[in-house]
Motif scaffolding. Structure first.
Motif, PDB file in Angstrom:
ATOM      1  N   ILE A  19       0.831  -1.214   0.000  1.00  0.00           N
ATOM      2  CA  ILE A  19       0.000   0.000   0.000  1.00  0.00           C
ATOM      3  C   ILE A  19       0.860   1.257   0.000  1.00  0.00           C
ATOM      4  O   ILE A  19       0.521   2.248  -0.643  1.00  0.00           O
ATOM      5  N   ALA A  20       2.002   1.228   0.677  1.00  0.00           N
ATOM      6  CA  ALA A  20       2.899   2.390   0.680  1.00  0.00           C
ATOM      7  C   ALA A  20       3.383   2.705  -0.732  1.00  0.00           C
ATOM      8  O   ALA A  20       3.361   3.868  -1.163  1.00  0.00           O
ATOM      9  N   GLU A 103      -3.378   0.165  10.849  1.00  0.00           N
ATOM     10  CA  GLU A 103      -2.763  -1.148  11.070  1.00  0.00           C
ATOM     11  C   GLU A 103      -3.294  -2.099  10.013  1.00  0.00           C
ATOM     12  O   GLU A 103      -4.504  -2.202   9.805  1.00  0.00           O
ATOM     13  N   LEU A 104      -2.388  -2.767   9.337  1.00  0.00           N
ATOM     14  CA  LEU A 104      -2.773  -3.790   8.373  1.00  0.00           C
ATOM     15  C   LEU A 104      -2.582  -5.150   9.044  1.00  0.00           C
ATOM     16  O   LEU A 104      -1.571  -5.390   9.696  1.00  0.00           O
ATOM     17  N   ASP A 105      -3.578  -6.010   8.904  1.00  0.00           N
ATOM     18  CA  ASP A 105      -3.535  -7.336   9.502  1.00  0.00           C
ATOM     19  C   ASP A 105      -4.052  -8.329   8.483  1.00  0.00           C
ATOM     20  O   ASP A 105      -5.146  -8.152   7.952  1.00  0.00           O
ATOM     21  N   THR A 164      -6.182  -7.435   5.420  1.00  0.00           N
ATOM     22  CA  THR A 164      -5.675  -7.494   4.043  1.00  0.00           C
ATOM     23  C   THR A 164      -5.826  -8.879   3.415  1.00  0.00           C
ATOM     24  O   THR A 164      -5.348  -9.101   2.311  1.00  0.00           O
ATOM     25  N   ALA A 165      -6.521  -9.787   4.110  1.00  0.00           N
ATOM     26  CA  ALA A 165      -6.851 -11.071   3.487  1.00  0.00           C
ATOM     27  C   ALA A 165      -8.067 -10.916   2.573  1.00  0.00           C
ATOM     28  O   ALA A 165      -8.321 -11.774   1.735  1.00  0.00           O
ATOM     29  N   ARG A 166      -8.780  -9.813   2.728  1.00  0.00           N
ATOM     30  CA  ARG A 166      -9.917  -9.508   1.862  1.00  0.00           C
ATOM     31  C   ARG A 166      -9.399  -9.172   0.457  1.00  0.00           C
ATOM     32  O   ARG A 166      -8.210  -8.925   0.274  1.00  0.00           O
ATOM     33  N   PRO A 167     -10.283  -9.084  -0.523  1.00  0.00           N
ATOM     34  CA  PRO A 167      -9.838  -8.697  -1.867  1.00  0.00           C
ATOM     35  C   PRO A 167      -9.084  -7.360  -1.844  1.00  0.00           C
ATOM     36  O   PRO A 167      -9.489  -6.416  -1.152  1.00  0.00           O
ATOM     37  N   LEU A 168      -8.002  -7.299  -2.576  1.00  0.00           N
ATOM     38  CA  LEU A 168      -7.112  -6.144  -2.611  1.00  0.00           C
ATOM     39  C   LEU A 168      -7.855  -4.833  -2.814  1.00  0.00           C
ATOM     40  O   LEU A 168      -7.613  -3.850  -2.114  1.00  0.00           O
ATOM     41  N   GLU A 169      -8.760  -4.786  -3.781  1.00  0.00           N
ATOM     42  CA  GLU A 169      -9.465  -3.541  -4.088  1.00  0.00           C
ATOM     43  C   GLU A 169     -10.247  -3.035  -2.882  1.00  0.00           C
ATOM     44  O   GLU A 169     -10.338  -1.833  -2.658  1.00  0.00           O
ATOM     45  N   GLU A 170     -10.802  -3.948  -2.083  1.00  0.00           N
ATOM     46  CA  GLU A 170     -11.593  -3.552  -0.914  1.00  0.00           C
ATOM     47  C   GLU A 170     -10.732  -2.902   0.159  1.00  0.00           C
ATOM     48  O   GLU A 170     -11.055  -1.826   0.660  1.00  0.00           O
ATOM     49  N   ASP A 174     -10.347   1.045   1.625  1.00  0.00           N
ATOM     50  CA  ASP A 174     -10.455   1.423   3.043  1.00  0.00           C
ATOM     51  C   ASP A 174      -9.356   2.406   3.438  1.00  0.00           C
ATOM     52  O   ASP A 174      -9.606   3.403   4.108  1.00  0.00           O
ATOM     53  N   VAL A 175      -8.134   2.125   2.991  1.00  0.00           N
ATOM     54  CA  VAL A 175      -7.008   3.015   3.315  1.00  0.00           C
ATOM     55  C   VAL A 175      -7.180   4.366   2.611  1.00  0.00           C
ATOM     56  O   VAL A 175      -7.022   5.413   3.235  1.00  0.00           O
ATOM     57  N   LEU A 176      -7.539   4.348   1.345  1.00  0.00           N
ATOM     58  CA  LEU A 176      -7.741   5.605   0.611  1.00  0.00           C
ATOM     59  C   LEU A 176      -8.845   6.443   1.249  1.00  0.00           C
ATOM     60  O   LEU A 176      -8.722   7.667   1.341  1.00  0.00           O
ATOM     61  N   ARG A 177      -9.889   5.813   1.710  1.00  0.00           N
ATOM     62  CA  ARG A 177     -10.993   6.522   2.368  1.00  0.00           C
ATOM     63  C   ARG A 177     -10.495   7.230   3.631  1.00  0.00           C
ATOM     64  O   ARG A 177     -10.903   8.356   3.928  1.00  0.00           O
ATOM     65  N   MET A 178      -9.609   6.610   4.375  1.00  0.00           N
ATOM     66  CA  MET A 178      -9.047   7.227   5.575  1.00  0.00           C
ATOM     67  C   MET A 178      -8.294   8.504   5.225  1.00  0.00           C
ATOM     68  O   MET A 178      -8.256   9.463   5.998  1.00  0.00           O
TER      69      MET A 178
END
Length: 181
Positions: A19-20, A103-105, A164-170, A174-178
């Motif tokens: 993501i970075a 935090e990414l998990d 981050t086990a969810r689909p990448l786009e989802e 979430d991060v972009l929304r933050m």
């Protein structure tokens, strides 16, 4: 969009570097990766402990310089100690930037294991789930012990944990929304 300091945190293989670098490639911010800095210090012959402390000094000084130049920053680092979110929050506040902690998990441990195994590890990074960098001196009897030792320490309030086990786009959304809310 207001200038921001995004501190990423999480276990090895959680997706911090992905993501970075995504945010950097798409012009949102400049990525500062603790492993790039620490690996360079290790190659220069600095001891593991000194390289760790020195890498954070360099990382935060670079972040401060970029923030004062009105550049948004993404810090790609686990956050295992209270000084990490405290310093990030202080830097953002002093530069008039927005502070965001994510935090990414990866709840799918097999997926995290594959991510670690498939990446081109830097000198300071894990090469396999239970195989930390050779110079670290760390040794784990179980994955549970490793996960406990790398538990995220975040700010007192206002942070997001993303699976981050969810689909990448989802989870990327979430991060972009933050960053844009």
């Amino acid at each position: 969009m207001q200038t921001f300091l995004l501190q990423l945190a999480g276990h090895p293989g959680a997706g911090k570097s992905y993501i970075a670098h995504y945010l950097t490639r798409h012009g949102y911010a400049t990525c500062l990766d603790i492993d790039v800095i620490k690996s360079a210090l290790l190659r220069a012959g600095i001891s593991w402990d000194s390289a760790g402390r020195g890498a954070y000094e360099v990382l935060f000084d670079l972040a401060k310089d970029l923030l004062l130049s009105q550049r948004s920053v993404v810090i790609d680092s686990p956050s295992r100690f209270p000084f990490i979110p405290r310093t990030g929050m202080s830097l953002a506040t002093s530069a008039g930037a927005r502070y965001v902690f994510v935090e990414l998990d990866c709840s799918d441990r097999e997926m995290a294991r594959r991510r670690i195994k498939d990446r081109k590890a830097l000198t300071s990074q894990y090469t396999e789930m239970l195989k930390p960098a050779a110079q670290s001196g760390e040794s784990w009897q179980s994955e549970g012990q490793m996960w406990d030792a790398s538990k995220t320490v975040g700010p007192d309030t206002g942070w997001l944990t993303v699976d981050t086990a969810r689909p990448l786009e989802e989870w990327r959304e979430d991060v972009l929304r933050m960053l844009t809310d």
